[in-house]
Write an enzyme that holds these catalytic residues in place. Sequence first.
Site, PDB file in Angstrom:
ATOM      1  N   HIS A 193      40.354  38.900  41.692  1.00  0.00           N
ATOM      2  CA  HIS A 193      42.181  39.057  42.065  1.00  0.00           C
ATOM      3  C   HIS A 193      43.264  39.550  41.185  1.00  0.00           C
ATOM      4  CE1 HIS A 193      42.598  35.058  44.204  1.00  0.00           C
ATOM      5  NE2 HIS A 193      40.940  35.265  43.903  1.00  0.00           N
ATOM      6  N   GLY A 231      46.227  46.717  41.629  1.00  0.00           N
ATOM      7  CA  GLY A 231      45.058  47.352  41.339  1.00  0.00           C
ATOM      8  C   GLY A 231      44.845  46.694  39.868  1.00  0.00           C
ATOM      9  N   ASP A 246      44.653  46.723  36.593  1.00  0.00           N
ATOM     10  CA  ASP A 246      45.571  46.936  35.719  1.00  0.00           C
ATOM     11  C   ASP A 246      45.864  46.471  34.750  1.00  0.00           C
ATOM     12  OD1 ASP A 246      47.096  45.521  37.340  1.00  0.00           O
ATOM     13  OD2 ASP A 246      48.320  47.061  37.448  1.00  0.00           O
ATOM     14  N   ASP A 256      27.007  28.622  46.193  1.00  0.00           N
ATOM     15  CA  ASP A 256      25.963  28.967  46.766  1.00  0.00           C
ATOM     16  C   ASP A 256      24.546  27.494  45.544  1.00  0.00           C
ATOM     17  OD1 ASP A 256      22.705  28.858  46.275  1.00  0.00           O
ATOM     18  OD2 ASP A 256      23.043  31.145  45.018  1.00  0.00           O
TER      19      ASP A 256
END
Length: 321
Positions: free
Chosen positions: A63, A69, A71, A235
């Site tokens: 996220h 990017g 950052d 899972d």
Amino acid sequence: MAFSSLLQWCLIFVLFRSAFAQLSEDYYALTCPQVNSIIKDEMTNILRKEPGMGGSLVHLHFHDCGVSGCDASILLDDTPSVAGEKSAALNQNSTWGYEAIDQIKARVEKECPGIVSCADILTVAARDSIVGLGGPTWTVPLGRKDSLEPHRFMTNLLGALFIGNLETLILAFKLKGFSTEEFVALTGSHTIGRARCTTFRKRIYEETNIDPSFAKATQVHCPRQGNDGDRIPIDCTTPYVFDNAYFKNLMQQKGLLDIDQELYTGKGGPADAIVANYSANQDNFFKEYTTAILKFGQIGVLTGNDGEVRINCRKVNAPKA
Ligand SMILES: *[C@@H]1O[C@H](CO)[C@@H](O)[C@H](O)[C@H]1NC(C)=O
Ligand SMILES: *[C@@H]1O[C@H](CO)[C@@H](O)[C@H](O)[C@H]1NC(C)=O
């Protein structure tokens, strides 16, 4: 219809603007040579206490990088004048692990004050989460800087995830330089992920492309009403092991989220053969995953004089007097 094609157009425009910048594996060799071992050590403690935190940190990394990017923009708290990313709709009740990053950052600051960026810490912590839960390893190139502001409305890859269908997602990742094989491998991160009841309720009660006994068993944890925020492993066979069980589940129609099951339709869907491949051979999954996540961790990074090394990951540094 018109609205969604406008969204897609904007998305494509934003996606074309990214580039891979210069990072290096020995970036902290002189200034903080122990940084990798500090993060690994803290991650070992964090996972021992709460193995589910591994998936949370990989998700947080996604996220962060998936907006403007890698950052660390997602780590910024809201301020009275600036609304940050973590309170944006795409992240609310969905991203976790901020305290874990604070814990690692505090230890790094103690040993190497003002040197190591939050963006590097998050990227390495995501890698160590995967390694700590039995997954593959790779070397993370370093030298990311932290953003000076949040990017609340710049949706990018994360936006593609919410526009939703598989073709859009494959295209969005392709424009960022990822093959369909790499994209499908990245979704394998869900092998250690958890999801909230609200995100799969419709699927387990109403949909037909789901194994009936799996749907029933899941309904126990997610009643028709209530328990909205309860999280369960995506899972359910090996929840806190990074393996290829996620893909095996998909082939048995035991995908928890729509977006998971869309990857395997059994009717010649665009990702069917790839899911079958990873499900039959974990090494193939790991090989594609490491190639993809290495690239993913370099999307839109700030380097050199761009950005800063935040002292506190939750806020930009005070201006120098
Ligand atoms: C997040 O959870 C809170 C409390 O359950 C709820 O009030 C809020 O609407 C949720 N936000 C989103 C975007 O789902
Ligand atoms: C399975 O995946 C591996 C790794 O990506 C690839 O080299 C191989 O060609 C794939 N096999 C098939 C049958 O698609």
